[in-house]
Scaffold this active site. Structure first.
Site, PDB file in Angstrom:
ATOM      1  N   HIS A  26       6.671  10.410  13.507  1.00 18.45           N
ATOM      2  CA  HIS A  26       5.792   9.268  13.168  1.00 18.45           C
ATOM      3  C   HIS A  26       4.376   9.769  12.832  1.00 18.45           C
ATOM      4  CE1 HIS A  26       5.258   4.677  13.713  1.00 18.45           C
ATOM      5  NE2 HIS A  26       4.431   5.141  12.790  1.00 18.45           N
ATOM      6  N   VAL A  27       4.329  10.645  11.857  1.00 15.93           N
ATOM      7  CA  VAL A  27       3.051  11.266  11.474  1.00 15.93           C
ATOM      8  C   VAL A  27       2.792  11.159   9.968  1.00 15.93           C
ATOM      9  CG1 VAL A  27       2.894  12.932  13.353  1.00 15.93           C
ATOM     10  CG2 VAL A  27       4.265  13.493  11.326  1.00 15.93           C
TER      11      VAL A  27
ATOM     12  N   ASP B 295      10.631   9.284   9.499  1.00 16.64           N
ATOM     13  CA  ASP B 295       9.375   9.421  10.244  1.00 16.64           C
ATOM     14  C   ASP B 295       9.353   8.450  11.418  1.00 16.64           C
ATOM     15  OD1 ASP B 295       6.741  10.648  10.441  1.00 16.64           O
ATOM     16  OD2 ASP B 295       5.931   8.686   9.907  1.00 16.64           O
TER      17      ASP B 295
ATOM     18  N   VAL C 193       9.758   5.584   6.066  1.00 16.79           N
ATOM     19  CA  VAL C 193       8.384   5.738   6.565  1.00 16.79           C
ATOM     20  C   VAL C 193       7.849   4.382   7.030  1.00 16.79           C
ATOM     21  CG1 VAL C 193       7.709   7.821   5.300  1.00 16.79           C
ATOM     22  CG2 VAL C 193       7.555   5.588   4.164  1.00 16.79           C
ATOM     23  N   ALA C 194       8.755   3.403   7.151  1.00 16.61           N
ATOM     24  CA  ALA C 194       8.333   2.037   7.508  1.00 16.61           C
ATOM     25  C   ALA C 194       8.370   1.861   9.025  1.00 16.61           C
ATOM     26  CB  ALA C 194       9.221   1.034   6.784  1.00 16.61           C
ATOM     27  N   ARG C 195       9.457   1.341   9.536  1.00 16.46           N
ATOM     28  CA  ARG C 195       9.675   1.208  10.980  1.00 16.46           C
ATOM     29  C   ARG C 195      11.157   1.444  11.251  1.00 16.46           C
ATOM     30  NH1 ARG C 195       5.166   1.901  11.672  1.00 16.46           N
ATOM     31  NH2 ARG C 195       3.570   0.680  12.743  1.00 16.46           N
TER      32      ARG C 195
ATOM     33  N   GLU D  20      11.268   5.622  19.858  1.00 13.87           N
ATOM     34  CA  GLU D  20      10.338   6.740  19.675  1.00 13.87           C
ATOM     35  C   GLU D  20       9.717   7.101  21.022  1.00 13.87           C
ATOM     36  OE1 GLU D  20       7.563   5.991  16.474  1.00 13.87           O
ATOM     37  OE2 GLU D  20       9.169   5.296  15.155  1.00 13.87           O
TER      38      GLU D  20
ATOM     39  N   THR E 121       0.825  -1.214   0.000  1.00 14.67           N
ATOM     40  CA  THR E 121       0.000   0.000   0.000  1.00 14.67           C
ATOM     41  C   THR E 121       0.862   1.269   0.000  1.00 14.67           C
ATOM     42  OG1 THR E 121      -1.651  -1.210   1.269  1.00 14.67           O
ATOM     43  CG2 THR E 121      -1.886   1.172   1.187  1.00 14.67           C
ATOM     44  N   LEU E 122       1.799   1.351   0.938  1.00 12.06           N
ATOM     45  CA  LEU E 122       2.643   2.548   1.027  1.00 12.06           C
ATOM     46  C   LEU E 122       3.503   2.700  -0.221  1.00 12.06           C
ATOM     47  CD1 LEU E 122       1.802   2.755   3.972  1.00 12.06           C
ATOM     48  CD2 LEU E 122       4.194   2.843   4.623  1.00 12.06           C
TER      49      LEU E 122
ATOM     50  N   ALA F 137       1.291   9.211   8.175  1.00 13.43           N
ATOM     51  CA  ALA F 137      -0.048   8.766   7.756  1.00 13.43           C
ATOM     52  C   ALA F 137      -1.163   9.626   8.356  1.00 13.43           C
ATOM     53  CB  ALA F 137      -0.255   7.308   8.159  1.00 13.43           C
TER      54      ALA F 137
HETATM   55  P1  NAD Z   1       1.515  -3.731   2.998  1.00 10.16           P
HETATM   56  O1  NAD Z   1       1.363  -5.048   3.650  1.00 10.16           O
HETATM   57  O2  NAD Z   1       0.438  -3.230   2.109  1.00 10.16           O
HETATM   58  O3  NAD Z   1       2.873  -3.679   2.162  1.00 10.16           O
HETATM   59  C1  NAD Z   1       4.122  -4.144   2.620  1.00 10.16           C
HETATM   60  C2  NAD Z   1       4.830  -4.757   1.421  1.00 10.16           C
HETATM   61  O4  NAD Z   1       6.207  -5.016   1.778  1.00 10.16           O
HETATM   62  C3  NAD Z   1       4.214  -6.074   0.966  1.00 10.16           C
HETATM   63  O5  NAD Z   1       3.951  -5.978  -0.407  1.00 10.16           O
HETATM   64  C4  NAD Z   1       5.308  -7.106   1.260  1.00 10.16           C
HETATM   65  O6  NAD Z   1       5.326  -8.149   0.342  1.00 10.16           O
HETATM   66  C5  NAD Z   1       6.552  -6.242   1.133  1.00 10.16           C
HETATM   67  N1  NAD Z   1       7.760  -6.805   1.736  1.00 10.16           N
HETATM   68  C6  NAD Z   1       7.891  -7.486   2.885  1.00 10.16           C
HETATM   69  N2  NAD Z   1       9.188  -7.819   3.068  1.00 10.16           N
HETATM   70  C7  NAD Z   1       9.886  -7.344   2.000  1.00 10.16           C
HETATM   71  C8  NAD Z   1      11.245  -7.365   1.610  1.00 10.16           C
HETATM   72  N3  NAD Z   1      12.174  -7.953   2.361  1.00 10.16           N
HETATM   73  N4  NAD Z   1      11.588  -6.759   0.455  1.00 10.16           N
HETATM   74  C9  NAD Z   1      10.655  -6.159  -0.313  1.00 10.16           C
HETATM   75  N5  NAD Z   1       9.350  -6.111  -0.008  1.00 10.16           N
HETATM   76  C10 NAD Z   1       8.976  -6.697   1.143  1.00 10.16           C
HETATM   77  O7  NAD Z   1       1.749  -2.706   4.197  1.00 10.16           O
HETATM   78  P2  NAD Z   1       1.714  -1.106   4.109  1.00 10.16           P
HETATM   79  O8  NAD Z   1       0.365  -0.611   4.504  1.00 10.16           O
HETATM   80  O9  NAD Z   1       2.304  -0.682   2.826  1.00 10.16           O
HETATM   81  O10 NAD Z   1       2.679  -0.744   5.306  1.00 10.16           O
HETATM   82  C11 NAD Z   1       4.027  -1.184   5.294  1.00 10.16           C
HETATM   83  C12 NAD Z   1       4.666  -0.876   6.639  1.00 10.16           C
HETATM   84  O11 NAD Z   1       4.834   0.532   6.748  1.00 10.16           O
HETATM   85  C13 NAD Z   1       3.792  -1.268   7.830  1.00 10.16           C
HETATM   86  O12 NAD Z   1       4.026  -2.605   8.213  1.00 10.16           O
HETATM   87  C14 NAD Z   1       4.201  -0.281   8.892  1.00 10.16           C
HETATM   88  O13 NAD Z   1       5.253  -0.807   9.664  1.00 10.16           O
HETATM   89  C15 NAD Z   1       4.704   0.922   8.103  1.00 10.16           C
HETATM   90  N6  NAD Z   1       3.756   2.059   8.150  1.00 10.16           N
HETATM   91  C16 NAD Z   1       4.206   3.238   8.646  1.00 10.16           C
HETATM   92  C17 NAD Z   1       3.348   4.327   8.694  1.00 10.16           C
HETATM   93  C18 NAD Z   1       3.815   5.655   9.241  1.00 10.16           C
HETATM   94  O14 NAD Z   1       3.007   6.373   9.800  1.00 10.16           O
HETATM   95  N7  NAD Z   1       5.068   6.003   9.091  1.00 10.16           N
HETATM   96  C19 NAD Z   1       2.018   4.202   8.233  1.00 10.16           C
HETATM   97  C20 NAD Z   1       1.600   2.982   7.710  1.00 10.16           C
HETATM   98  C21 NAD Z   1       2.487   1.913   7.665  1.00 10.16           C
END
Ligand code: NAD
Length: 307
Positions: free
Chosen positions: A273-274, A249, A223-225, A254, A144-145, A276
């Protein structure tokens, strides 16, 4: 009627009452609850995790975040508690935040803002500002992201590459690399944007070797973790100009501790961490909870189920 608890911890993201009101059409008793008040709850919508959740009679927990790395999957499974997450709803907000970081670095906006504080009229060297239309981004993780970032970067004319576990084509992404080719994928990118979940596989995904493989003018966006990046290796890479900057982010700890060197670095943008954040957050969560409350009541499989 079953009771859905809205854990008070969701207040870290939106007012708990706003979610309760948004779910008023759901056939369940909805209550804002504290951890010691879960007695009659069958389902719980929460931001935080507390191990006392395992002792309650919960059948289903919904995380208002997409990332569920703080939840103990095995213990939940052993306790027969389903866990669902909030993936699927953050593509536009995090996509826009990431584009904002890239535009800031390309046009130097963060530096002008710094100078503005000192009432300083300071023009950059002729060759520092650049256009995103001439720049490349590698998006690591195309869920999604990642797709939210990639489609927006593509719309601005950027050269977009991506890394995906199964390297099938993705709209707006010119070249999709398999996860094993990470170093090759990031080597030529001006921006590297991380959008993977935190798992055993992705912890420390970007360490000294990957930072070394990046261009010296590259900007790392996380923006992941936080733990997806080795933060001390990142600080070293920034301090030694091995890379050009970072927009972060999320962090290993944190809130980011006041003593972190990241705060004072000119080409580091720190956001709390904002990425989203949106006033529609509670409504988007409500849509996920509404659908799963219906499925839960009907004995159907839950969507966004992680455990
Ligand atoms: P999602 O499940 O839609 O997408 C994650 C993608 O990463 C999947 O397609 C998965 O196959 C892929 N993936 C996993 N391991 C991988 C690797 N080693 N190499 C390449 N791709 C890999 O999830 P999302 O909604 O896109 O969110 C992703 C992450 O972002 C969440 O788990 C969360 O930790 C973080 N997040 C952060 C915020 C923020 O406020 N900063 C907001 C939403 C999500």
């Amino acid at each position: 009627m079953s009771t859905i608890g809205i854990h008070e911890s969701v207040g870290a993201v939106f007012p708990p009452e706003s979610l309760r009101e948004a779910l008023s059409d759901v056939e369940a008793d909805l209550r804002v609850v504290a951890t010691d008040d879960l007695d009659d709850c069958v389902s719980l919508v929460t931001f935080a995790y507390d191990e006392r959740f395992l002792d309650a009679d919960l059948e289903w927990i919904h995380s208002i975040q997409a990332g569920v790395d703080r939840f103990p999957f095995e213990a939940l499974e052993a306790g027969g508690i389903a866990l669902t997450n909030s993936t699927g709803i953050h593509g536009d907000t995090v996509g826009e935040t990431t584009l904002g970081y890239m535009l800031s670095f390309a046009r130097g906006l963060h530096r002008y803002r710094d100078h503005e504080r000192n009432h300083e009229w300071s023009r950059p060297p002729y060759d520092r500002p650049f256009s995103l239309a001439d720049a490349s981004v590698c998006v690591v993780g195309l869920g999604t992201l990642g797709r939210g970032i990639a489609t927006r970067a593509d719309a601005l004319g950027m050269d977009v590459a991506g890394v995906k576990r199964t390297p099938t084509p993705v709209d707006g992404v010119e070249t999709v690399y398999p996860a094993g080719d990470l170093e090759t994928a990031i080597a030529d990118a001006r921006f590297v944007a991380l959008a993977v979940p935190l798992t055993e596989e992705t912890e420390g995904l970007i360490g000294a070797a990957e930072l070394e493989a990046m261009r010296s003018d590259a900007v790392l966006i996380n923006v992941a973790r936080g733990p997806v990046v080795d933060e001390s290796a990142l600080v070293d890479a920034l301090a030694s100009d091995a890379i050009g900057g970072a927009a972060l982010d999320v962090f290993e700890t944190e809130p980011l501790p006041p003593g972190s060197p990241l705060w004072a670095m000119e080409d580091v943008i720190v956001t709390p961490h904002v990425a989203a954040a949106t006033p529609k957050y509670h409504r988007r969560i409500a849509a996920l909870v509404r659908e799963n409350a219906r499925r839960h009541a009907a004995g159907e499989a839950l969507t966004n189920r992680v455990v």
